[in-house]
Write a protein that holds these residues in place. Structure first.
Motif, short mmCIF file in Angstrom:
data_model
loop_
_atom_site.label_atom_id
_atom_site.label_comp_id
_atom_site.label_asym_id
_atom_site.label_seq_id
_atom_site.Cartn_x
_atom_site.Cartn_y
_atom_site.Cartn_z
N GLU A 10 0.84 -1.20 0.00
CA GLU A 10 0.00 0.00 0.00
C GLU A 10 0.88 1.25 0.00
O GLU A 10 1.88 1.31 0.72
N SER A 55 3.21 -5.99 8.91
CA SER A 55 3.52 -5.05 7.83
C SER A 55 4.76 -4.25 8.18
O SER A 55 5.14 -4.12 9.36
N HIS A 92 2.96 -5.72 3.17
CA HIS A 92 2.14 -6.60 4.02
C HIS A 92 2.56 -8.05 3.82
O HIS A 92 2.72 -8.52 2.68
N THR A 93 2.72 -8.77 4.94
CA THR A 93 2.97 -10.21 4.91
C THR A 93 1.96 -10.86 5.84
O THR A 93 1.18 -10.18 6.52
N ARG A 105 3.98 0.51 2.31
CA ARG A 105 3.83 -0.45 3.41
C ARG A 105 3.71 -1.85 2.82
O ARG A 105 2.80 -2.15 2.04
#
Length: 237
Positions: A152, A166, A161-162, A159
């Motif tokens: 994002e 994040s 994300h996993t 950012r």
């Protein structure tokens, strides 16, 4: 892989002596060589093989990043660990596929973690995967790009994300979209990039399209709907 032979490069003699001393205390290290010149280090690396290179970044003449760039062209490049007082070079380090990025002043337990990453780097790496430097609590560590589900935009930052959380990185979304396109990352919105291998569902209802990743539904903008469908069609073929 144990009893590693490592080369340490730092133009500041006190820092070089300290790093050489700390590495020599690690039971996984068999031999430590040190030099305060990147040019001299290159001569050593061209003449003999080492299991890892620990190097500073800001050095006169040939910098640590310059040296790492040269090493990346070797047939069998040794794993590189950057040891520096400067945080701002982490992105460049990841682009050169460094296995770790350690900030000065160096703590012995943090250096032990870097050695562990070197040992792991001696094994097979995931095909086409790269490691991304992320910072949390003043510590820089690396995550595999294959673990990132979506990205994002947050201003000039992004950012990542996993499944575990994040991470904010100092790279604009537009740059990541261009750099990671070949790895299956597709833009579904001006502020969202998704990793196709993590897409669980593509939903279409009332002319609106969305994708589901990790149970989270993300809307696809009208502008990017056609591009997403085109990419998915090519993947199915």
């Amino acid at each position: 892989m144990t009893h590693l032979k490592v080369l340490v490069i730092d133009d500041e003699r006190p820092a070089l002596d300290e790093l050489t001393f700390l590495l020599g205390r690690d039971p996984r290290i068999g031999e430590v060589r040190g030099t305060d010149s990147a040019t001299e280090a290159l001569r050593v690396l061209q003449a003999e093989e080492v299991d890892a290179v620990f190097l500073d970044i800001q050095m006169p003449g040939l910098t640590g990043l310059d040296l790492a760039q040269v090493l990346s062209r070797f047939k069998n490049p040794p794993p590189v660990v950057f040891v520096t007082a400067h945080e701002e070079h982490a992105v460049a380090a990841f682009e050169l596929r460094a296995v770790d990025y350690v900030l000065k002043p160096v703590r012995e337990e943090r250096l032990a973690e870097a050695v562990r990453r070197v040992v792991e780097a001696g094994g097979p790496a995931p095909s086409g995967d790269v490691q991304i430097p992320v910072e949390r609590g003043g510590v820089t560590r690396f995550i595999n790009r294959s673990e990132i589900t979506h990205v994002e935009a947050q201003g000039d930052y992004a950012r990542l994300h996993t499944a575990e959380g994040s991470h904010l990185v100092r790279t604009p979304l537009s740059s990541l979209a261009e750099q990671w396109a070949a790895a299956g990352f597709v833009r579904i919105h001006r502020s969202v990039l998704v990793a196709l291998p993590h897409v669980e569902e593509v939903r279409s209802e009332g002319g609106r399209v969305s994708v589901v990743i990790g149970g989270t539904e993300l809307p696809v903008s009208r502008r990017h709907t056609r591009e997403l469908r085109s990419v998915l069609t090519r993947r199915e073929l």
